[in-house]
Scaffold this motif. Structure first.
Motif, mmCIF file in Angstrom:
data_model
loop_
_atom_site.group_PDB
_atom_site.id
_atom_site.type_symbol
_atom_site.label_atom_id
_atom_site.label_comp_id
_atom_site.label_asym_id
_atom_site.label_seq_id
_atom_site.Cartn_x
_atom_site.Cartn_y
_atom_site.Cartn_z
ATOM 1 N N LEU A 62 4.539 -11.259 -16.356
ATOM 2 C CA LEU A 62 4.959 -9.859 -16.426
ATOM 3 C C LEU A 62 3.802 -8.921 -16.093
ATOM 4 O O LEU A 62 4.003 -7.898 -15.435
ATOM 5 C CB LEU A 62 5.509 -9.557 -17.821
ATOM 6 N N ALA A 63 2.587 -9.263 -16.541
ATOM 7 C CA ALA A 63 1.421 -8.427 -16.220
ATOM 8 C C ALA A 63 1.159 -8.433 -14.714
ATOM 9 O O ALA A 63 0.794 -7.406 -14.131
ATOM 10 C CB ALA A 63 0.192 -8.919 -16.984
ATOM 11 N N THR A 64 1.362 -9.594 -14.082
ATOM 12 C CA THR A 64 1.176 -9.687 -12.630
ATOM 13 C C THR A 64 2.206 -8.849 -11.897
ATOM 14 O O THR A 64 1.886 -8.158 -10.921
ATOM 15 C CB THR A 64 1.270 -11.160 -12.182
ATOM 16 N N LEU A 65 3.449 -8.885 -12.358
ATOM 17 C CA LEU A 65 4.492 -8.068 -11.744
ATOM 18 C C LEU A 65 4.137 -6.588 -11.846
ATOM 19 O O LEU A 65 4.255 -5.839 -10.874
ATOM 20 C CB LEU A 65 5.836 -8.329 -12.429
ATOM 21 N N ALA A 66 3.714 -6.151 -13.029
ATOM 22 C CA ALA A 66 3.370 -4.739 -13.221
ATOM 23 C C ALA A 66 2.211 -4.325 -12.327
ATOM 24 O O ALA A 66 2.192 -3.215 -11.782
ATOM 25 C CB ALA A 66 3.035 -4.482 -14.690
ATOM 26 N N ALA A 67 1.237 -5.231 -12.158
ATOM 27 C CA ALA A 67 0.074 -4.919 -11.322
ATOM 28 C C ALA A 67 0.422 -4.889 -9.843
ATOM 29 O O ALA A 67 -0.344 -4.344 -9.040
ATOM 30 C CB ALA A 67 -1.042 -5.942 -11.576
ATOM 31 N N ASN A 68 1.569 -5.470 -9.485
ATOM 32 C CA ASN A 68 1.986 -5.514 -8.077
ATOM 33 C C ASN A 68 3.177 -4.603 -7.801
ATOM 34 O O ASN A 68 4.069 -4.935 -7.010
ATOM 35 C CB ASN A 68 2.301 -6.953 -7.679
ATOM 36 N N ASN A 69 3.180 -3.461 -8.471
ATOM 37 C CA ASN A 69 4.128 -2.378 -8.169
ATOM 38 C C ASN A 69 5.571 -2.675 -8.544
ATOM 39 O O ASN A 69 6.488 -2.061 -7.988
ATOM 40 C CB ASN A 69 4.073 -1.995 -6.684
ATOM 41 N N ALA A 70 5.803 -3.596 -9.472
ATOM 42 C CA ALA A 70 7.175 -3.843 -9.916
ATOM 43 C C ALA A 70 7.655 -2.665 -10.752
ATOM 44 O O ALA A 70 6.981 -2.209 -11.672
ATOM 45 C CB ALA A 70 7.245 -5.133 -10.728
ATOM 46 N N LEU A 71 8.837 -2.168 -10.413
ATOM 47 C CA LEU A 71 9.455 -1.071 -11.156
ATOM 48 C C LEU A 71 10.474 -1.586 -12.166
ATOM 49 O O LEU A 71 10.778 -0.911 -13.149
ATOM 50 C CB LEU A 71 10.163 -0.121 -10.188
ATOM 51 N N TYR A 72 11.013 -2.783 -11.884
ATOM 52 C CA TYR A 72 12.073 -3.341 -12.735
ATOM 53 C C TYR A 72 11.969 -4.852 -12.711
ATOM 54 O O TYR A 72 11.679 -5.465 -11.680
ATOM 55 C CB TYR A 72 13.452 -2.921 -12.208
ATOM 56 N N SER A 73 12.204 -5.458 -13.863
ATOM 57 C CA SER A 73 12.294 -6.904 -13.968
ATOM 58 C C SER A 73 13.415 -7.224 -14.933
ATOM 59 O O SER A 73 13.529 -6.596 -15.990
ATOM 60 C CB SER A 73 10.966 -7.494 -14.469
ATOM 61 N N GLY A 74 14.271 -8.179 -14.590
ATOM 62 C CA GLY A 74 15.380 -8.504 -15.470
ATOM 63 C C GLY A 74 15.854 -9.929 -15.300
ATOM 64 O O GLY A 74 15.660 -10.550 -14.251
ATOM 65 N N ILE A 75 16.453 -10.463 -16.357
ATOM 66 C CA ILE A 75 17.052 -11.788 -16.326
ATOM 67 C C ILE A 75 18.567 -11.615 -16.334
ATOM 68 O O ILE A 75 19.110 -10.872 -17.163
ATOM 69 C CB ILE A 75 16.598 -12.637 -17.524
ATOM 70 N N GLY A 76 19.245 -12.305 -15.417
ATOM 71 C CA GLY A 76 20.689 -12.173 -15.297
ATOM 72 C C GLY A 76 21.418 -13.417 -15.759
ATOM 73 O O GLY A 76 20.962 -14.540 -15.541
ATOM 74 N N LEU A 77 22.544 -13.211 -16.411
ATOM 75 C CA LEU A 77 23.438 -14.293 -16.825
ATOM 76 C C LEU A 77 24.808 -13.996 -16.241
ATOM 77 O O LEU A 77 25.420 -12.977 -16.570
ATOM 78 C CB LEU A 77 23.523 -14.382 -18.351
#
Length: 219
Positions: A62-77
């Motif tokens: 998650l820290a890597t995603l935030a550092a690489n300009n991620a605006l949204y992260s989610g898990i789908g079911l």
């Protein structure tokens, strides 16, 4: 993507479909503390010694995603069919980047395609006409090393992850949005194609507010 082109980008608008649960990318320490009891209770006793390692890996991701300009992260079911009880799990991220000077968005996608060719990326690539701009669609299957988990049978067959990437340029070519979807359910993976393209078609690039002399933040 050419790394020298990518700088922190603007906010974007997007329609996230039902079935996704957002994972906040801020205040990760609190998130990990809150997640520990739920994860510990949800795994078999023989695997509980590995919970700290799982949380450490999740924190890093998650820290890597935030550092690489991620605006949204989610898990789908999602159910695989209306009549089926089988549930597919997927991981979705949305990022945006500043891409430089104004130009035709088709030139942006052409450059990105050339970059993939130079990296010898292997997969299915297509240009899809969106509602306002073309979309670069790319899908592939990738093998990932299986994690070592105490009390869980080891395997010599690395798991295969089905992945989709959709890149949407802004109308003036100065920004791009990137959608990335991954699922370990390779058989179900192709069913996500339409959903990803629908999301890509919903992307908008809000303009920053005019400078009125006051301080404003774009989130």
């Amino acid at each position: 993507m050419p790394n020298d082109k990518l700088r922190p980008g603007p906010p974007v608008g997007i329609d996230i479909p039902p079935g996704y649960n957002e994972i906040p990318l801020g205040n990760l320490e609190t998130l990990m503390q809150n997640a520990r009891p739920a994860i510990t209770e949800s795994v078999p006793d023989r695997m509980r010694d590995d919970v700290p390692n799982v949380l450490g890996t999740l924190h890093f991701l998650l820290a890597t995603l935030a550092a690489n300009n991620a605006l949204y992260s989610g898990i789908g079911l999602h159910r695989t069919t209306e009549a089926s009880e089988r549930v597919a799990v997927s991981w979705l991220t949305v990022s945006s980047f500043d891409y430089g000077e104004e130009r035709n968005p088709r030139l942006v996608l052409s450059e990105l395609i050339n970059a993939k060719a130079e990296k010898k990326s292997r997969g299915e690539l297509a240009i899809v006409e969106g509602p306002s701009v073309p979309i670069l669609y790319f899908e592939w299957t990738e093998k990932h090393p299986a994690p070592t988990i105490a009390g869980y049978p080891a395997t010599n067959d690395p798991p295969q992850v089905f992945q989709i990437e959709a890149i949407i340029p802004s109308a003036d070519g100065t920004s791009i949005a990137v959608l990335e979807l991954s699922t370990a359910d390779r058989e179900i993976g192709p069913q996500y194609r339409g959903m990803v393209l629908d999301m890509a078609g919903s992307v908008t690039f809000p303009q920053p507010p005019a400078d009125t002399g006051s301080t404003s933040l774009a989130l």
